[in-house]
Design an enzyme around this catalytic site. Structure first.
Site, mmCIF file in Angstrom:
data_model
loop_
_atom_site.group_PDB
_atom_site.id
_atom_site.type_symbol
_atom_site.label_atom_id
_atom_site.label_comp_id
_atom_site.label_asym_id
_atom_site.label_seq_id
_atom_site.Cartn_x
_atom_site.Cartn_y
_atom_site.Cartn_z
ATOM 1 C CB THR A 1 -1.036 -2.990 6.837
ATOM 2 O OG1 THR A 1 -2.194 -2.268 6.408
ATOM 3 C CG2 THR A 1 -1.353 -4.470 6.880
ATOM 4 C CB SER A 2 -4.065 -0.174 10.685
ATOM 5 O OG SER A 2 -4.480 0.520 9.496
ATOM 6 C CG ASN B 1 1.067 -4.083 13.435
ATOM 7 O OD1 ASN B 1 1.478 -3.184 14.156
ATOM 8 N ND2 ASN B 1 0.223 -3.875 12.433
ATOM 9 C CB ALA C 1 8.702 -4.510 10.063
ATOM 10 C CB CYS D 1 -0.128 17.700 -16.246
ATOM 11 S SG CYS D 1 -1.243 19.103 -16.481
ATOM 12 C CG HIS E 1 -2.692 2.823 -1.921
ATOM 13 N ND1 HIS E 1 -2.637 2.692 -0.553
ATOM 14 C CD2 HIS E 1 -3.844 2.214 -2.307
ATOM 15 C CE1 HIS E 1 -3.724 2.046 -0.128
ATOM 16 N NE2 HIS E 1 -4.466 1.741 -1.180
ATOM 17 C CG ASP F 1 7.969 3.735 0.895
ATOM 18 O OD1 ASP F 1 7.587 3.675 2.087
ATOM 19 O OD2 ASP F 1 8.195 2.718 0.197
ATOM 20 C CD GLN G 1 -2.458 -1.307 2.699
ATOM 21 O OE1 GLN G 1 -3.531 -0.730 2.922
ATOM 22 N NE2 GLN G 1 -1.821 -1.997 3.624
ATOM 23 C CB CYS H 1 0.015 23.023 -19.585
ATOM 24 S SG CYS H 1 -0.746 22.247 -18.140
HETATM 25 N N1 APR Z 1 7.050 -2.394 12.578
HETATM 26 C C1 APR Z 1 5.869 -3.054 12.373
HETATM 27 N N2 APR Z 1 4.658 -2.438 12.390
HETATM 28 C C2 APR Z 1 4.660 -1.105 12.604
HETATM 29 C C3 APR Z 1 5.846 -0.354 12.823
HETATM 30 C C4 APR Z 1 7.076 -1.064 12.800
HETATM 31 N N3 APR Z 1 8.255 -0.447 12.998
HETATM 32 N N4 APR Z 1 5.487 0.954 13.020
HETATM 33 C C5 APR Z 1 4.141 1.013 12.917
HETATM 34 N N5 APR Z 1 3.630 -0.215 12.684
HETATM 35 C C6 APR Z 1 2.237 -0.603 12.461
HETATM 36 C C7 APR Z 1 1.216 0.176 13.256
HETATM 37 O O1 APR Z 1 1.009 -0.443 14.520
HETATM 38 C C8 APR Z 1 -0.026 0.064 12.362
HETATM 39 O O2 APR Z 1 -0.766 -1.114 12.654
HETATM 40 O O3 APR Z 1 1.938 -0.323 11.097
HETATM 41 C C9 APR Z 1 0.549 -0.066 10.953
HETATM 42 C C10 APR Z 1 0.381 1.180 10.121
HETATM 43 O O4 APR Z 1 -0.991 1.365 9.892
HETATM 44 P P1 APR Z 1 -1.487 2.673 9.123
HETATM 45 O O5 APR Z 1 -0.802 3.863 9.675
HETATM 46 O O6 APR Z 1 -2.989 2.623 9.101
HETATM 47 O O7 APR Z 1 -0.919 2.489 7.643
HETATM 48 P P2 APR Z 1 -1.500 1.541 6.501
HETATM 49 O O8 APR Z 1 -2.115 0.304 7.068
HETATM 50 O O9 APR Z 1 -0.448 1.366 5.480
HETATM 51 O O10 APR Z 1 -2.673 2.460 5.867
HETATM 52 C C11 APR Z 1 -3.295 1.966 4.703
HETATM 53 O O11 APR Z 1 -4.429 4.081 4.468
HETATM 54 O O12 APR Z 1 -4.402 6.360 4.601
HETATM 55 C C12 APR Z 1 -4.330 5.294 3.730
HETATM 56 O O13 APR Z 1 -3.303 5.342 1.622
HETATM 57 C C13 APR Z 1 -3.007 5.261 2.986
HETATM 58 O O14 APR Z 1 -1.822 3.318 2.185
HETATM 59 C C14 APR Z 1 -2.414 3.919 3.334
HETATM 60 C C15 APR Z 1 -3.620 3.125 3.801
#
Ligand code: APR
Length: 252
Positions: free
Chosen positions: A187-188, A212, A231, A127, A119, A104, A101, A149
Site C-alpha cells: 500500500t502507498s 513494498n 509481496a 440497487c 472498502h 477482490d 483496502q 426495477c
Molecule cells: N509487491 C509489493 N508491493 C507492490 C507490488 C508487489 N508485487 N506491486 C505494487 N506494489 C506497491 C506499490 O509500490 C504501491 O506502493 O503497492 C502499492 C500500491 O499503492 P496504490 O496503488 O496507491 O494502492 P493502495 O495503497 O491500495 O490504494 C489505497 O486508494 O484509490 C484508492 O480505494 C483505492 O483502496 C485503494 C486506496
C-alpha cells in the site's frame, strides 16, 4: 535481506497480536493492477471522474466502463503466494487480523478468515434505489448491470465520498491500539482513514514491518523493518522463517 526477514519473523514470532494492513500491491501478482503505480488503474481512469459516489450517481453507465474492466480482471484472479502465505500465517497462529483496502476477496480465497474490509467487496452489487442485492456473477453477462426495477446497480465497494463501514473502522482502530506488530503490505498509504492505522499502531508501541516494491512515505517516518521486493516473494520467505522459529523455539 535475509537478516531483515529473520528480524521481522522474530518480531512476529514474539508478538501476541499481529495485524496486517494490505493494499492493491498485494494483488498485482494476481493480475489486478494497483492504482498509483505507472501502469495503475488511475493512469487509465481519472479517479476524480470515475471513483466518487457523485460521479456514479451522475453517470453510472460511464463508471461501469471502469468497473467492467476491473470486474473482468478480478473474476479471473487467483490468490497469489502472498495471499496464500498470509492465510498460512493466520492458520499457524502468527497473524490475527488482516485489514484490507482491497475489494477482490483474494485474502479470503487465500485462506484468511479474519479479514476486515475497509472498502467493501466487489462480489456483490446493490440497487441504490430499491435496495435489492445481487451476486456479481449473476450480472456478469450484462455490460451495464441493472436491477429488476430498471436502475443501474452499484458494486458494494466504497467510492470516494462514501463512508468506511463503521464496524470495520471501530474494530480496526481498536486492534491497531493493541497490536504488537503491524505488517504493512502493498500500500502507498495515500488514502485516509486506512493510512492512519500505521501511526495508531506505532504510537502504541507496535513494530512496523513494511513490504513494498518501493519506499513509501511510511518507510522513512514510521517503518521499523522495510522488506523491499514483491509481496509474492517476501511473504512466503517470512512464513518459512516463522516455521523455522516455531520448530526450533528461541529463548522467549
Ligand atoms: N509487491 C509489493 N508491493 C507492490 C507490488 C508487489 N508485487 N506491486 C505494487 N506494489 C506497491 C506499490 O509500490 C504501491 O506502493 O503497492 C502499492 C500500491 O499503492 P496504490 O496503488 O496507491 O494502492 P493502495 O495503497 O491500495 O490504494 C489505497 O486508494 O484509490 C484508492 O480505494 C483505492 O483502496 C485503494 C486506496
Amino acid at each position: 535481506m535475509k537478516n531483515l526477514i529473520r528480524k521481522a519473523s522474530e518480531a512476529i514470532y514474539r508478538s501476541k497480536l499481529t495485524l496486517a494492513l494490505t493494499g492493491a500491491g498485494i494483488s498485482v501478482e494476481s493480475g489486478i493492477p494497483d492504482f498509483r503505480s505507472a501502469e495503475g488503474l488511475w493512469a487509465k481512469y481519472d479517479p476524480s471522474e470515475y471513483a466518487s459516489i457523485q460521479a456514479f450517481r451522475r453517470d453510472p453507465e460511464k463508471i461501469w466502463d471502469m468497473l467492467r474492466d476491473m470486474d473482468q480482471l478480478v473474476s479471473k484472479a487467483q490468490p497469489n503466494a502472498a495471499h496464500l502465505g498470509m492465510g498460512e500465517m493466520e492458520r499457524i497462529g502468527f497473524l490475527h487480523y488482516i485489514i484490507t483496502q482491497n475489494v477482490d476477496n483474494l485474502h479470503q480465497e487465500g485462506g484468511a478468515k479474519n479479514v476486515i474490509e475497509y472498502h467493501g467487496n466487489s462480489s456483490t452489487l446493490s440497487c441504490l434505489w430499491c435496495g435489492k442485492h445481487y451476486r456479481a456473477e449473476e450480472k456478469r453477462n450484462e455490460t451495464i448491470p441493472r436491477c429488476q426495477c430498471g436502475k443501474v446497480l452499484k458494486p458494494n465497494v466504497v467510492f470516494f465520498g462514501e463512508d468506511i463501514p463503521p464496524e470495520a473502522l471501530d474494530h480496526s482502530f481498536q486492534l491497531a491500539s493493541s497490536a504488537e506488530v503491524l505488517l504493512i503490505v502493498g500500500t502507498s498509504a495515500a488514502v485516509s482513514p486506512a493510512n492512519t492505522i500505521p501511526s495508531i499502531a506505532k504510537s502504541r508501541g507496535a513494530i512496523l514491518i513494511e513490504v513494498n516494491m518501493e519506499k513509501t512515505h511510511l518507510t522513512s517516518s514510521l517503518t521499523d523493518i522495510f522488506l523491499e521486493g514483491k509481496a509474492g516473494e517476501t511473504i512466503p520467505a517470512l512464513v518459512s522463517e516463522l516455521k523455522r522459529y516455531r520448530d526450533n523455539p528461541i529463548s522467549a
